[in-house]
Design an enzyme around this catalytic site. Structure first.
Site, PDB file in Angstrom:
ATOM      1  N   TYR A  71      23.329 -10.620  16.463  1.00 58.68           N
ATOM      2  CA  TYR A  71      23.529  -8.613  16.659  1.00 58.68           C
ATOM      3  C   TYR A  71      22.539  -8.583  16.793  1.00 58.68           C
ATOM      4  O   TYR A  71      22.022  -7.051  17.835  1.00 58.68           O
ATOM      5  CB  TYR A  71      23.949  -8.221  14.933  1.00 58.68           C
ATOM      6  CG  TYR A  71      25.453  -8.776  14.975  1.00 58.68           C
ATOM      7  CD1 TYR A  71      26.002  -9.573  14.587  1.00 58.68           C
ATOM      8  CD2 TYR A  71      26.503  -7.698  15.732  1.00 58.68           C
ATOM      9  CE1 TYR A  71      27.680  -9.691  14.177  1.00 58.68           C
ATOM     10  CE2 TYR A  71      27.795  -7.402  15.646  1.00 58.68           C
ATOM     11  CZ  TYR A  71      28.362  -8.758  14.676  1.00 58.68           C
ATOM     12  OH  TYR A  71      29.629  -8.476  14.536  1.00 58.68           O
ATOM     13  N   HIS A 123      34.384   0.918  14.541  1.00 56.35           N
ATOM     14  CA  HIS A 123      34.629  -0.844  14.311  1.00 56.35           C
ATOM     15  C   HIS A 123      32.864  -0.744  13.800  1.00 56.35           C
ATOM     16  O   HIS A 123      31.908  -0.941  13.747  1.00 56.35           O
ATOM     17  CB  HIS A 123      34.820  -0.998  15.519  1.00 56.35           C
ATOM     18  CG  HIS A 123      36.334  -1.149  15.808  1.00 56.35           C
ATOM     19  ND1 HIS A 123      36.271  -2.067  17.253  1.00 56.35           N
ATOM     20  CD2 HIS A 123      37.132  -1.193  14.912  1.00 56.35           C
ATOM     21  CE1 HIS A 123      37.671  -2.010  17.117  1.00 56.35           C
ATOM     22  NE2 HIS A 123      37.772  -2.003  15.991  1.00 56.35           N
ATOM     23  N   CYS A 131      23.143  -3.269   2.974  1.00 62.53           N
ATOM     24  CA  CYS A 131      22.862  -4.346   1.880  1.00 62.53           C
ATOM     25  C   CYS A 131      23.984  -5.205   1.675  1.00 62.53           C
ATOM     26  O   CYS A 131      25.005  -4.478   1.875  1.00 62.53           O
ATOM     27  CB  CYS A 131      21.954  -4.245   0.727  1.00 62.53           C
ATOM     28  SG  CYS A 131      21.792  -5.554  -0.693  1.00 62.53           S
ATOM     29  N   THR A 200      39.697  -0.495  27.304  1.00 64.99           N
ATOM     30  CA  THR A 200      40.017  -0.814  26.049  1.00 64.99           C
ATOM     31  C   THR A 200      40.816  -2.156  26.696  1.00 64.99           C
ATOM     32  O   THR A 200      41.780  -1.658  27.503  1.00 64.99           O
ATOM     33  CB  THR A 200      40.130  -0.296  25.060  1.00 64.99           C
ATOM     34  OG1 THR A 200      40.679  -1.493  23.908  1.00 64.99           O
ATOM     35  CG2 THR A 200      41.477   0.857  25.180  1.00 64.99           C
TER      36      THR A 200
HETATM   37  N1  APR Z   1      35.820   0.681  33.165  1.00 68.69           N
HETATM   38  C1  APR Z   1      36.947  -0.124  32.572  1.00 68.69           C
HETATM   39  N2  APR Z   1      37.376  -0.393  32.346  1.00 68.69           N
HETATM   40  C2  APR Z   1      36.949  -1.670  31.939  1.00 68.69           C
HETATM   41  C3  APR Z   1      35.283  -1.632  32.692  1.00 68.69           C
HETATM   42  C4  APR Z   1      34.687  -0.247  33.205  1.00 68.69           C
HETATM   43  N3  APR Z   1      33.950  -0.511  33.898  1.00 68.69           N
HETATM   44  N4  APR Z   1      35.307  -3.379  32.790  1.00 68.69           N
HETATM   45  C5  APR Z   1      36.337  -3.585  31.915  1.00 68.69           C
HETATM   46  N5  APR Z   1      36.632  -3.032  31.579  1.00 68.69           N
HETATM   47  C6  APR Z   1      38.164  -2.873  30.436  1.00 68.69           C
HETATM   48  C7  APR Z   1      38.525  -4.773  30.765  1.00 68.69           C
HETATM   49  O1  APR Z   1      39.537  -4.614  31.979  1.00 68.69           O
HETATM   50  C8  APR Z   1      39.505  -4.189  29.742  1.00 68.69           C
HETATM   51  O2  APR Z   1      40.814  -4.362  29.498  1.00 68.69           O
HETATM   52  O3  APR Z   1      37.878  -2.671  29.311  1.00 68.69           O
HETATM   53  C9  APR Z   1      38.317  -3.499  28.648  1.00 68.69           C
HETATM   54  C10 APR Z   1      37.478  -4.674  27.857  1.00 68.69           C
HETATM   55  O4  APR Z   1      38.231  -5.608  26.739  1.00 68.69           O
HETATM   56  P1  APR Z   1      37.325  -5.947  25.047  1.00 68.69           P
HETATM   57  O5  APR Z   1      36.245  -7.005  25.754  1.00 68.69           O
HETATM   58  O6  APR Z   1      38.780  -7.032  24.860  1.00 68.69           O
HETATM   59  O7  APR Z   1      37.255  -4.969  24.625  1.00 68.69           O
HETATM   60  P2  APR Z   1      37.479  -4.159  23.877  1.00 68.69           P
HETATM   61  O8  APR Z   1      39.272  -3.468  23.599  1.00 68.69           O
HETATM   62  O9  APR Z   1      37.013  -2.632  23.029  1.00 68.69           O
HETATM   63  O10 APR Z   1      38.065  -4.852  22.198  1.00 68.69           O
HETATM   64  C11 APR Z   1      38.463  -4.142  21.447  1.00 68.69           C
HETATM   65  O11 APR Z   1      37.999  -5.979  19.640  1.00 68.69           O
HETATM   66  O12 APR Z   1      36.529  -7.163  20.378  1.00 68.69           O
HETATM   67  C12 APR Z   1      36.297  -6.127  19.618  1.00 68.69           C
HETATM   68  O13 APR Z   1      35.522  -5.098  17.686  1.00 68.69           O
HETATM   69  C13 APR Z   1      35.676  -5.182  19.189  1.00 68.69           C
HETATM   70  O14 APR Z   1      35.798  -2.943  19.485  1.00 68.69           O
HETATM   71  C14 APR Z   1      36.194  -4.587  20.157  1.00 68.69           C
HETATM   72  C15 APR Z   1      38.008  -4.750  19.978  1.00 68.69           C
END
Ligand code: APR
Length: 265
Positions: A71, A123, A131, A200
């Site tokens: 982290y 999140h 703590c 996402t």
């Molecule tokens: N612009 C838009 N979207 C993008 C870009 C970009 N430049 N680059 C990647 N992506 C997309 C990918 O195609 C994917 O669908 O962003 C998404 C990222 O997905 P994850 O890595 O799974 O992230 P996220 O959806 O935020 O994960 C959700 O899971 O990992 C845990 O707590 C963590 O908040 C996170 C949650």
């Protein structure tokens, strides 16, 4: 850059007439600022670990210096990152829109650094440390962590009041989302006219449920992602591209189109 595809007129109209707009962001929103997505943050010392195994209370209990080191490395990346044109476009929207709520799964502060003031962190936040035993907030040093690229183990600091270990202020797998954040996010989803999901994968619940709350409430749903996601079928408009490209383009076309219509500014 090739000319951006024209934004559907229906979407422009929805944006123009919207009173309440929600933006739902994930790791892809911060990717172009150099913040590794959750699954990309497994390099160096953490390469052989599975993200879901690092981001749990059990992992912190088992090996606190490994998790705290991860982290601090991520916090360094976040502090060195700068908001991009997509973040700035959302800050501009907040100044123009009747009401904009940004609901993010990200633990970085790029939305706020770009100027958004109404941001809900589902999140948690990398800076909001506390703590692990008495939950007392812990103030981290102001300077940017200096971590080696490959990462290192760091013993977490100790709580000043009970001596317990300090933990990152994020929601770990297996932990519930904070109701004081989830409830207003749910209410904003149920009351918005336009819902914009950006960056996402839509895999992690209960956050991934929120777009469906907005859909059931009759909002116009927009997805921005360079890749397809499992929830695309629920969206009225899917813009295939990145956050830094699509968001400024969307609002620029909305403004330009509006100025072409007589009596609109
Ligand atoms: N612009 C838009 N979207 C993008 C870009 C970009 N430049 N680059 C990647 N992506 C997309 C990918 O195609 C994917 O669908 O962003 C998404 C990222 O997905 P994850 O890595 O799974 O992230 P996220 O959806 O935020 O994960 C959700 O899971 O990992 C845990 O707590 C963590 O908040 C996170 C949650």
């Amino acid at each position: 850059m090739a000319d951006a595809a024209p934004i559907p007129l229906g979407l422009i109209e929805s944006l123009r007439s919207a009173r309440r707009i929600c933006v739902f962001s994930g790791a892809g929103m911060s990717a172009e600022s150099g913040v590794p997505t959750f699954r990309d943050a497994l390099t160096g010392l953490w390469e052989r670990f599975d993200a879901e195994r690092l981001a749990t209370p059990e992992a912190f209990h088992r090996d606190p210096s490994l998790v705290w080191g991860w982290y601090e490395w991520r916090r360094m990346k976040m502090r060195l990152a700068q908001p991009h044109a997509g973040h700035r476009a959302l800050a501009g929207l907040e100044r123009r829109a009747a009401q904009l709520t940004v609901i993010t799964q990200n633990v970085d502060d790029l939305h706020e650094r770009a100027g958004n003031t109404n941001v809900l962190h589902l999140h948690g936040s990398l800076e909001a440390t506390r703590c692990v035993r008495c939950a007392a907030p812990f103030a981290l040093p102001a300077d940017i962590p200096q971590e080696p690229e490959g990462g290192r183990r760091i013993e977490p600091p100790r709580c000043a009041s009970c001596g317990g270990r300090v933990r990152p202020g994020v929601v770990w797998f297996g932990e519930s989302l904070p109701m004081p954040i989830l409830q207003p996010a749910h209410d904003a989803a149920a009351a918005c006219d336009v819902w914009i999901t950006v960056g996402t994968s839509g895999l992690v619940y209960p956050a991934a449920e929120l777009p469906l709350v907005a859909a059931r409430a009759g909002a116009t749903l927009v997805q921005i992602n360079p890749l397809p996601t499992p929830l695309d079928a629920h969206y009225d408009h899917v813009l295939s591209g990145t956050a830094a490209q699509c968001l400024p383009e969307l609002f620029a076309q909305e403004r330009d189109r509006a100025s072409l219509q007589p009596g609109r500014s």
